[in-house]
Motif scaffolding. Structure first.
Motif, PDB file in Angstrom:
ATOM      1  N   LYS A 260     -42.149 -34.449 -16.950  1.00 12.88           N
ATOM      2  CA  LYS A 260     -41.197 -34.846 -17.786  1.00 12.88           C
ATOM      3  C   LYS A 260     -40.039 -33.775 -18.106  1.00 12.88           C
ATOM      4  O   LYS A 260     -39.024 -33.682 -18.119  1.00 12.88           O
ATOM      5  N   LYS A 261     -40.879 -32.477 -18.682  1.00 10.01           N
ATOM      6  CA  LYS A 261     -40.356 -31.422 -18.864  1.00 10.01           C
ATOM      7  C   LYS A 261     -39.197 -30.739 -17.599  1.00 10.01           C
ATOM      8  O   LYS A 261     -38.084 -30.504 -17.735  1.00 10.01           O
ATOM      9  N   ILE A 262     -40.026 -30.976 -16.474  1.00 11.00           N
ATOM     10  CA  ILE A 262     -39.114 -30.389 -15.267  1.00 11.00           C
ATOM     11  C   ILE A 262     -37.962 -31.402 -15.125  1.00 11.00           C
ATOM     12  O   ILE A 262     -36.814 -30.620 -14.937  1.00 11.00           O
TER      13      ILE A 262
ATOM     14  N   TYR B  58     -32.222 -31.803 -15.327  1.00 10.25           N
ATOM     15  CA  TYR B  58     -31.124 -32.495 -15.697  1.00 10.25           C
ATOM     16  C   TYR B  58     -30.101 -31.592 -16.592  1.00 10.25           C
ATOM     17  O   TYR B  58     -28.943 -31.669 -16.155  1.00 10.25           O
ATOM     18  N   ASP B  59     -30.712 -30.739 -17.385  1.00  7.51           N
ATOM     19  CA  ASP B  59     -29.932 -29.946 -18.037  1.00  7.51           C
ATOM     20  C   ASP B  59     -29.257 -28.876 -17.040  1.00  7.51           C
ATOM     21  O   ASP B  59     -28.096 -28.366 -17.182  1.00  7.51           O
ATOM     22  N   ASN B  60     -29.958 -28.408 -15.999  1.00  7.63           N
ATOM     23  CA  ASN B  60     -29.449 -27.579 -15.051  1.00  7.63           C
ATOM     24  C   ASN B  60     -28.045 -28.147 -14.179  1.00  7.63           C
ATOM     25  O   ASN B  60     -27.170 -27.381 -13.895  1.00  7.63           O
ATOM     26  N   LYS B  61     -28.449 -29.487 -13.849  1.00  3.12           N
ATOM     27  CA  LYS B  61     -27.135 -30.087 -13.288  1.00  3.12           C
ATOM     28  C   LYS B  61     -26.038 -30.391 -14.265  1.00  3.12           C
ATOM     29  O   LYS B  61     -24.965 -30.045 -13.800  1.00  3.12           O
ATOM     30  N   ILE B  62     -26.375 -30.509 -15.650  1.00  3.96           N
ATOM     31  CA  ILE B  62     -25.071 -30.515 -16.503  1.00  3.96           C
ATOM     32  C   ILE B  62     -24.506 -29.192 -16.611  1.00  3.96           C
ATOM     33  O   ILE B  62     -23.348 -29.096 -16.818  1.00  3.96           O
TER      34      ILE B  62
END
Length: 266
Positions: free
Chosen positions: A59-61, A66-70
């Motif tokens: 889940k953390k990954i 997702y955060d990295n994509k954003i």
């Protein structure tokens, strides 16, 4: 039996020995079984703990991905805005509207594409479109909240241009076959033109639709055409037509009155 074994300890020695010989192996077996069960239970608990921890890590990954994509998207947008800002400074005399490319026609090249700005935003047909470091194309259709752009690489595109250093005129012709090799075609260069590899080509003053002085690209592969007594060449565009995301529309139309007057005089 415990009481009797204490009271008649001598009489029970042989029985105690016999019972000890029977019970001791049983105790060892029971202890072994108990230890085995205990180890298995510890293993199952450890496995469950590891599975739960693994799910939490997943889940953390996923959240980090997702955060990295954003962040990557935001960085890309930031770079696009920075590029548009620099482009805006290159042509400070022209009013402009920024737009995002929302779709494209045909293949991977943006030879015909749609933007998210239209007549409600001041965008109209024949307005010049720029991106990267220069000319992208021209607005060919405009709706209230959208517009379609024909890029200079399209087969139907013809841009009246000139060499920035000498003022010699030429015609930049769109060619979808040539762009796959990284260039487009330049024709109608005067055979006496003093030009060389790497010279910059810009939109000319005699164009009836394109504003003067917009960078188009850089010349290469100059050749003489004995049939027409002119020169031909290839042009490396200053715009990456395979990865357009944002563009600027110059909201001033070319005043072609002078060009029409010259044509009428001719």
């Amino acid at each position: 039996m415990v009481v009797l074994s204490f009271k008649f300890s001598d009489s029970f020695v042989e029985m105690k020995t016999t019972l000890g010989n029977i019970i001791t192996p049983m105790q060892k077996g029971i202890n072994s079984v108990g230890q085995f069960i205990s180890d298995k239970m510890d293993y199952m608990r450890s496995k469950e703990d590891l599975l739960e921890e693994n799910e939490e890590l997943k889940k953390k990954i996923d959240e980090l991905s997702y955060d990295n994509k954003i962040l990557a998207g935001e960085n890309s947008n930031l770079e696009n805005y920075r590029e548009l800002y620099q482009l805006d400074k290159m042509y400070p005399d022209y009013p402009k509207v920024a737009a995002t490319v929302v779709s494209r026609d045909g293949n991977n090249w943006f030879h015909l594409f749609t933007i998210d700005k239209g007549t409600a935003d001041g965008v109209d047909v024949d307005m010049n479109v720029i991106a990267g470091k220069g000319l992208v194309g021209i607005v060919s259709e405009a709706g209230e909240h959208y517009a379609k752009v024909r890029a200079i690489i399209d087969d139907k595109s013809n841009v009246s241009a000139m060499f920035e250093k000498t003022g010699e005129t030429c015609m930049v012709k769109g060619n979808m076959e040539s762009i796959f090799n990284g260039y487009i075609d330049v024709e109608m260069i005067n055979n006496t033109a003093k030009i060389s590899e790497g010279d910059e080509v810009v939109t000319s003053h005699v164009s009836d639709k394109y504003l003067q002085g917009l960078s188009v690209g850089y010349i290469k592969d100059i050749e003489d055409d004995p049939l027409t007594l002119t020169k031909t060449a290839h042009l490396i565009p200053v715009v990456s037509f395979d990865q357009l995301e944002t563009v600027l529309i110059i909201t001033t139309l070319k005043d072609s009155t002078e060009v029409k007057d010259m044509s009428n005089y001719d």
